[in-house]
Design an enzyme around this catalytic site. Structure first.
Site, PDB file in Angstrom:
ATOM      1  N   TYR A 101     -26.369  12.721  -8.707  1.00  0.00           N
ATOM      2  CA  TYR A 101     -27.006  11.362  -8.756  1.00  0.00           C
ATOM      3  C   TYR A 101     -28.115  11.445 -10.088  1.00  0.00           C
ATOM      4  CZ  TYR A 101     -29.826   7.136  -7.900  1.00  0.00           C
ATOM      5  OH  TYR A 101     -30.225   5.735  -7.949  1.00  0.00           O
ATOM      6  N   GLU A 189     -27.865   3.241 -13.450  1.00  0.00           N
ATOM      7  CA  GLU A 189     -27.507   4.157 -12.191  1.00  0.00           C
ATOM      8  C   GLU A 189     -25.937   4.907 -12.780  1.00  0.00           C
ATOM      9  OE1 GLU A 189     -28.591   3.862  -7.855  1.00  0.00           O
ATOM     10  OE2 GLU A 189     -26.306   3.224  -8.183  1.00  0.00           O
TER      11      GLU A 189
END
Ligand code: GDP
Ligand code: MN
Length: 383
Positions: A101, A189
Site C-alpha cells: 500500500y 493512492e
C-alpha cells in the site's frame, strides 16, 4: 474531483509509475475486440469512483475473447454502492506475490503532505490501521525540502517493504510525490502496489482525488469532468456556473435551500434540520447575485421532485435585496413554482426595497432564519 481508475493510471504512466497495460471498454463488443487484439490473461474491472470493487464482484478474470463476454456483461451496468459501472478496464493480469500500500494525502494537522505505506496492502487500509497500526508507516514531508530517497527508504523499512523491491519503491514514491503536486491532488493512492512474481512493482489500482480549487490551472482535465457520474441537476448547474449540490436524503418532503454564501446556505440547512425537516438541495448564488442567477437557482432546485418547499435566505451585503427580490419575482412569474410553497428571508442592504418588491408580487418575507425554517418544514410536510 475524483478520477476513475483508468484515468488515474493514465497519470501514473505519464509520471513514470509502472501500470499494467490496459484499455477501457463501454460495451461487451468492445471488450471482445480488446481481447482479440491482446489475447492474454486479463482482469476486467468496473470503473466506478467508489472503492471495494473487488469484494462487490466488480473485478473478474478472463483469458480469451470468448470468456470476456460473461464478466463484461456482468460488470457493465452493475451497481456498486449506488454507482453504476458504465465502463470496464481490461488490462493484463499481474501474477501478484504480495500486495503493498502506498498513498500521499494532506495531513491537516501539520499542513504537510503525508506519505503512508504498508506491506499489508490490498485490503481496507482503515482496517489495517485499526488492527495492525504498527504495520503502517507515515512520513510528513517538509514541502520546502521536498522528497528525497532517504524518505522512501525510511518509510519502506518502517513498513517492512521487502528489501528486494526497495529501489523500485523509493523511485515510485518519489514519482508519486511529484505527481501529487503537479496535478494538485488531495489524494493519490496505490492499493495494491503489487509485487509481481518477477519481482517488479506495479500499480495495480489507482485512486486520485484532485483539488477542485486547483482545476482552473488544469484545463487538460476538463474532458474527464463529463465522465463523472454527477447528478444531472448538478451538471446543469455547473454548465451555468451555479454552485449547487444534490444531496442524498431519506424522504421526499424536502426543503430546497437557496442563499448567498456557502456558509449561510449550510447554516440554513442546519436550521431546517433543527426544525425537524430535511434539506437535500444546496444552492449558493454567491455575492452580488443578479436576477437571472436567482431565476436559474429557483429553476434548478425546484426541478428536484423531492423538494416540496423552497426556502430562500438572503443576507444583503454585496447582494442587494431588491435585486434578489426582482430575480425571485421574475423566476416565479416564468415558472410553475407556487408562491405558497416559498419562504423568503431578506435582510441587509436594500432590505426595505426588496420586501416592497416581494409584497407587490404577493410574497411575504419572514423575519428570522428559524422562523423561516419552521415555516418551510411545515409546508414541506403538507406535501
Ligand atoms: P478495489 O477492490 O476497488 O480496491 O479494486 P482493486 O483494483 O484493488 O482490485 C481488488 C483486488 O483484485 C486486488 O486487491 C487484487 O487482489 C485483485 N487483483 C486486481 N488485479 C489483479 C491482477 O492483475 N492479478 C491478480 N492476481 N489479482 C488482481
Ligand atoms: Mn484497490
Amino acid at each position: 474531483m475524483r478520477l476513475l481508475e483508468y484515468q488515474g493510471k493514465e497519470l501514473f504512466a505519464k509520471a513514470g509509475i509502472p501500470v499494467p497495460r490496459g484499455r477501457v471498454a463501454a460495451t461487451v463488443d468492445e471488450a471482445v475486440e480488446i481481447m482479440r487484439e491482446h489475447p492474454r490473461p486479463s482482469v476486467v474491472k468496473a470503473q466506478v469512483l467508489v472503492g471495494g470493487r473487488g469484494k462487490a464482484g466488480g473485478v473478474k478474470f478472463c483469458s480469451t475473447p470468448e470468456d470476456v463476454v460473461e464478466p463484461a456483461r456482468a460488470i457493465l451496468g452493475m451497481t456498486i454502492k449506488g454507482e453504476v459501472a458504465r465502463r470496464i478496464l481490461i488490462e493484463e493480469r499481474m501474477d501478484i506475490r504480495q500486495e503493498l500500500y502506498l498513498s500521499i494525502t494532506v495531513d491537516r494537522a501539520s499542513k504537510r503532505p503525508i506519505i503512508i505505506a504498508s506491506a499489508m496492502g490490498g485490503m481496507d487500509v482503515e482496517e489495517v490501521a485499526a488492527t495492525h497500526p504498527e504495520a503502517i508507516a507515515t512520513f510528513r514531508v517538509n514541502p520546502a525540502a521536498g522528497y528525497w530517497p532517504y524518505i522512501g527508504r525510511r518509510i519502506a523499512k518502517q513498513a517492512a517493504i521487502p528489501g528486494s523491491v526497495m529501489g523500485q519503491f523509493v523511485d515510485i514514491a518519489g514519482k508519486l510525490y511529484a505527481l501529487f503536486f503537479e496535478v494538485g491532488a488531495m489524494l493519490v493512492e496505490i492499493n495494491p502496489l503489487a509485487v509481481t512474481r518477477d519481482g517488479a512493482l506495479v500499480a495495480s489500482d489507482a485512486k486520485v482525488d484532485l483539488d477542485d480549487n486547483g482545476l482552473i490551472r488544469h484545463p487538460e482535465f476538463e474532458s474527464w469532468r463529463t465522465d463523472l457520474p454527477d447528478h444531472p441537476l448538478e451538471q446543469r448547474a455547473r454548465s451555468i456556473n451555479l454552485n449547487y449540490a444534490y444531496l442524498s436524503g431519506r424522504g421526499d418532503e424536502s426543503v430546497g435551500v437557496i442563499g448567498n454564501g456557502a456558509g449561510l446556505v449550510m447554516g440554513t440547512m442546519d436550521a431546517v434540520r433543527a426544525a425537524g425537516g430535511e434539506a437535500t438541495d444546496f444552492c449558493d448564488i454567491g455575492g452580488g447575485a443578479k436576477a437571472e442567477v436567482v431565476r436559474n437557482a429557483v429553476d434548478i432546485v425546484t426541478a428536484d421532485p423531492r423538494v416540496k418547499a423552497l426556502f430562500i435566505n438572503i443576507f444583503g451585503g454585496i447582494t442587494r435585496g431588491d435585486e434578489v427580490a426582482r430575480g425571485l419575482v421574475a423566476a416565479l412569474d416564468g415558472g410553475t413554482w407556487r408562491k405558497d410553497k416559498l419562504v423568503v428571508r431578506l435582510t441587509g442592504t436594500n432590505e426595505r426595497e426588496g420586501r416592497a418588491v416581494l409584497e407587490a408580487a404577493g410574497i411575504t418575507a419572514v423575519e428570522t432564519m428559524s422562523e423561516g425554517a419552521a415555516r418551510a418544514v411545515a409546508i414541506a410536510k403538507q406535501g
